[in-house]
Design a protein around this motif. Structure first.
Motif, short mmCIF file in Angstrom:
data_model
loop_
_atom_site.label_atom_id
_atom_site.label_comp_id
_atom_site.label_asym_id
_atom_site.label_seq_id
_atom_site.Cartn_x
_atom_site.Cartn_y
_atom_site.Cartn_z
N GLY A 2 -6.65 2.87 -0.36
CA GLY A 2 -7.44 2.56 -1.76
C GLY A 2 -8.54 1.61 -1.10
O GLY A 2 -7.96 0.42 -0.39
N PHE A 3 -9.59 1.33 -1.93
CA PHE A 3 -10.65 0.20 -1.56
C PHE A 3 -11.28 0.12 -2.97
O PHE A 3 -11.39 0.95 -3.79
CB PHE A 3 -11.52 0.46 -0.63
CG PHE A 3 -12.00 1.86 -0.45
CD1 PHE A 3 -13.20 2.05 -1.15
CD2 PHE A 3 -11.71 3.00 0.21
CE1 PHE A 3 -13.72 3.50 -1.19
CE2 PHE A 3 -12.02 4.19 0.22
CZ PHE A 3 -13.28 4.51 -0.58
N ALA A 4 -11.80 -1.13 -3.22
CA ALA A 4 -12.26 -1.68 -4.43
C ALA A 4 -13.66 -0.99 -4.50
O ALA A 4 -14.32 -0.90 -3.43
CB ALA A 4 -12.29 -2.91 -4.68
N ALA A 5 -14.17 -0.34 -5.57
CA ALA A 5 -15.39 0.21 -5.73
C ALA A 5 -16.33 -1.15 -5.95
O ALA A 5 -17.53 -0.98 -5.51
CB ALA A 5 -15.31 1.12 -7.14
N GLU A 6 -15.81 -1.97 -6.63
CA GLU A 6 -16.87 -3.23 -6.79
C GLU A 6 -16.16 -4.50 -6.24
O GLU A 6 -15.04 -4.76 -6.51
CB GLU A 6 -17.31 -3.33 -8.26
CG GLU A 6 -18.20 -2.14 -8.97
CD GLU A 6 -18.39 -2.35 -10.36
OE1 GLU A 6 -18.66 -3.62 -10.75
OE2 GLU A 6 -18.45 -1.32 -10.82
N VAL A 7 -16.99 -5.28 -5.55
CA VAL A 7 -16.55 -6.49 -4.92
C VAL A 7 -17.21 -7.62 -5.60
O VAL A 7 -18.64 -7.51 -5.69
CB VAL A 7 -16.70 -6.21 -3.53
CG1 VAL A 7 -15.97 -7.55 -2.90
CG2 VAL A 7 -15.88 -5.19 -2.90
#
Length: 160
Positions: free
Chosen positions: A116-121
């Motif tokens: 998984g990876f963050a949609a917003e940083v």
């Protein structure tokens, strides 16, 4: 009353058929946690993502976690490339598709990987990358403690 209950139970019951043994929960030999972590770490590193291993002790299951950070502009492409590399170089298979599109799953042997990876940083920050690895029936699965064995009883000496 007993006759009515027996008749109802007989009329509503489906005949049981033996369908044979259940298929295995995974195919191939079980993989060790070290092997899986090594493969995932190497495919991520090849795409420029450095992760740290964070073992967890979930009772009854073996699991590992890899976490790191990557440039937010390229994190999605890098994780997807790492997943493709795991499939092509290490024989991982696609797992269940994710509805949101922000997580990717892979399976191999007795392991499932969720990337998984963050949609917003946040502005100016690095994007977190989390890789969760969970096994089924693995060697790291805790076993139930066994009771200590009772001492053997020897016959008492007889007096003459």
């Amino acid at each position: 009353m007993a006759v009515l209950t027996a008749a109802t139970a007989t009329a509503c019951a489906f005949p049981l058929r033996d369908l044979g043994p259940l298929p295995p929960r995974y195919s191939g030999p079980p993989l060790s946690a070290d092997t899986v972590v090594s493969e995932m770490t190497s495919v991520l590193a090849a795409e420029g993502i450095t992760v740290q291993r964070e073992p967890s002790a979930v009772l009854g299951r073996c699991s590992e976690r890899l976490s790191g950070r990557h440039a937010p502009q390229t994190v999605e492409a890098a994780v997807k490339a790492a997943v493709a590399r795991a499939r092509s170089e290490h024989g991982w298979q696609d797992g269940h598709p994710d509805v949101a599109g922000e997580k990717l799953t892979l399976t191999k042997g007795n392991w499932t990987v969720l990337a998984g990876f963050a949609a917003e940083v946040p502005a100016g920050g690095q994007a977190p990358v989390i890789i969760s690895l969970t096994c089924v029936d693995g060697e790291a699965t805790p076993t139930a403690p066994t009771a200590p064995s009772a001492p053997a009883l020897a016959p008492a000496p007889t007096s003459t």
